[in-house]
Write an enzyme that holds these catalytic residues in place. Structure first.
Site, PDB file in Angstrom:
ATOM      1  N   LYS A   6       0.964  -1.481  -0.077  1.00 40.39           N
ATOM      2  CA  LYS A   6      -0.253  -0.083   0.411  1.00 40.39           C
ATOM      3  C   LYS A   6       0.495   1.169  -0.092  1.00 40.39           C
ATOM      4  O   LYS A   6       0.444   2.516  -0.779  1.00 40.39           O
ATOM      5  CB  LYS A   6      -1.257   0.173   1.069  1.00 40.39           C
ATOM      6  CG  LYS A   6      -1.743  -0.979   0.738  1.00 40.39           C
ATOM      7  CD  LYS A   6      -3.201  -0.946  -0.056  1.00 40.39           C
ATOM      8  CE  LYS A   6      -4.171  -1.733   0.599  1.00 40.39           C
ATOM      9  NZ  LYS A   6      -5.067  -1.981  -0.631  1.00 40.39           N
ATOM     10  N   SER A  39       2.015  -9.738  -0.554  1.00 35.35           N
ATOM     11  CA  SER A  39       2.014  -8.377  -0.659  1.00 35.35           C
ATOM     12  C   SER A  39       1.895  -7.818   0.594  1.00 35.35           C
ATOM     13  O   SER A  39       1.696  -6.212   0.402  1.00 35.35           O
ATOM     14  CB  SER A  39      -0.259  -7.638  -0.771  1.00 35.35           C
ATOM     15  OG  SER A  39      -0.928  -9.085  -0.284  1.00 35.35           O
ATOM     16  N   GLU A  97      -9.833   6.621   2.655  1.00 38.05           N
ATOM     17  CA  GLU A  97     -10.427   5.809   3.532  1.00 38.05           C
ATOM     18  C   GLU A  97      -9.451   4.520   4.556  1.00 38.05           C
ATOM     19  O   GLU A  97      -8.710   4.653   3.405  1.00 38.05           O
ATOM     20  CB  GLU A  97     -11.559   5.310   2.441  1.00 38.05           C
ATOM     21  CG  GLU A  97     -11.439   4.276   1.748  1.00 38.05           C
ATOM     22  CD  GLU A  97     -10.025   4.776   0.703  1.00 38.05           C
ATOM     23  OE1 GLU A  97      -9.874   5.930   0.034  1.00 38.05           O
ATOM     24  OE2 GLU A  97      -9.831   4.155   0.414  1.00 38.05           O
TER      25      GLU A  97
END
Ligand SMILES: Cc1ncc(COP(=O)(O)O)c(C=O)c1O
Length: 406
Positions: A87, A376, A109
């Site tokens: 991210k 990830s 968000e």
């Protein structure tokens, strides 16, 4: 030179209220201009190296490969990036872009909290004000990440509307942006939302796939398949990006199969009953109930527990370039345990879905052929869930002791 699509087959687009058209036009122009500017790309690259820790390693999982007895399994360790997941790549790209646009405030968000943590960290680093919208239910479920965001100086704003989870947080962030865009950038966390977000998030995440491709060439790997988990789809599209336009390798997306195929028990939009719709500014495949309402979904991993999928992935699924498979909660937990004991690596629960799918795919090939799994994120953030699932009694004893001492 990147190609920007806006629409991906029938999906994508920009279905927003008039009020958001101006901010999206401004963002699109700034993004395209930045991507043509060597100065911006150099800054992004330096930020990646010095702050995020890029390139992340591509690990040959020797013991795991031998245990499976099929393909050579490789793992791309995005979990080693600062803040523990991919991210941060997108958060960094968008925050640097916002700064270049003269914005002083970031809103975001978050559901699971990983995107919120990455955004808050990057804002701290770049001196940007940060507010993260988060459903009050998610705040309860993801307390460690709320703590981290607050440590980074972000304001975590509880959202009490609807089901008090991710989609309600997105609605609040869009509402904020409609009245604040003069000084505020809305930093969306996955490869979805109105254009240009899907293009922009893919480009910022494509660093993952570019590094894999470089390693593939350097080590002369015969890559047969690449596997990534798919929530909204940002790690998958970034990992796949340099390979999409060639016929090989196989690209495989693992969705959350939850506890089973019954309605409300999973988040399988491509392998389940996803239907085309328009939600939160973009057209894609979503899970709806018989009345056309967005369905509640379930996954043991908060990051895959989402009723929609990025429009480019939906299109590539329809055309057959990406194959989708779904992985149940128990299979993901089993993969987590397998890689922990065989390789000393704790996958995030999201990535463990890719791990489980990757193990099955690896069985279809032989040594000398490679299957690459994108990890990830790493599993530190999930300890409250995984410890409860895998060592219930010991974990409860520990928590009881902590509260007694507290
Ligand atoms: C570690 C990790 N992997 C995957 C995801 C799913 O997001 P995406 O599909 O956008 O990569 C999340 C979302 O929070 C995550 O934290």
């Amino acid at each position: 030179m990147a190609v920007y699509n806006d629409f991906f087959g029938p999906y994508g687009g920009r279905y927003v209220a008039e009020l958001l058209r101006g901010p999206l036009d401004e963002l699109e122009a700034a993004f395209k201009e930045a991507m043509d500017d060597d100065g911006f790309l150099k800054e992004l690259n330096r930020f990646g190296k010095e702050y995020i820790g890029r390139p992340t390693p591509l690990l040959y999982a020797e013991k795991a490969s031998k245990a499976v007895g099929g393909a050579d399994i490789y793992i791309k360790l995005e979990g080693l990036a600062n803040t523990g997941a991919h991210k941060i790549n997108n958060a960094a790209g968008q925050a640097l872009l916002a700064k270049r646009m003269g914005k002083s405030r970031i809103i975001a968000e978050t559901g699971a909290g990983q995107h919120g943590v990455a955004t808050a960290a990057v804002c701290a680093r770049l001196g940007l004000e940060c507010r993260v919208y988060m459903g009050s239910e998610d705040i309860k479920r993801q307390r460690p990440n709320v703590f981290l965001m607050e440590m980074f100086g972000a304001e975590v704003f509880p959202v009490e509307s609807g089901s008090k989870t991710l989609k309600d947080a997105v609605n609040e962030a869009l509402r904020d942006w409609a009245s604040s865009s003069a000084d505020t950038h809305y930093l969306i966390g996955s490869a979805l939302g109105p254009s240009p977000y899907p293009d922009m998030v893919r480009e910022f995440q494509s660093v993952i796939g570019k590094e894999v491709k470089a390693e593939q060439e350097k080590r002369k790997l015969q890559v047969r398949a690449m596997v990534a988990c798919v929530g909204g789809g940002s790690n998958a599209i970034g990992f796949f990006e340099p390979f999409i336009h060639s016929g090989t390798p196989r690209l495989i997306g693992a969705e959350a199969g939850g506890t089973g195929p019954e309605e409300g028990c999973h988040a399988a939009r491509m392998t389940g009953e996803g239907r085309t719709g328009v939600i939160q500014g973009y057209k894609s495949r979503f899970l709806f109930d018989g009345d056309g309402q967005v369905l509640h979904t379930h996954s043991i991993s908060a990051g895959l527990d989402y009723p929609g999928i990025g429009p480019q992935l939906a299109h590539l699924g329809d055309t057959g370039r990406i194959e989708f498979t779904s992985v149940r909660d128990d299979e993901a937990l089993e993969a987590l345990r397998f890689f922990a004991s065989n390789e000393g690596i704790i996958f995030a629960l999201e990535s463990a879905h890719a791990g489980a799918a990757g193990l099955k795919i690896a069985e279809q090939y032989k040594p000398g052929e490679a299957v690459i799994i994108n990890m990830s994120g790493r599993g530190d953030k999930d300890i409250f869930i995984t410890a409860k699932a895998l060592q219930r009694d010991k974990w409860f004893d520990f928590l009881n002791e902590e509260t007694k001492n507290g």
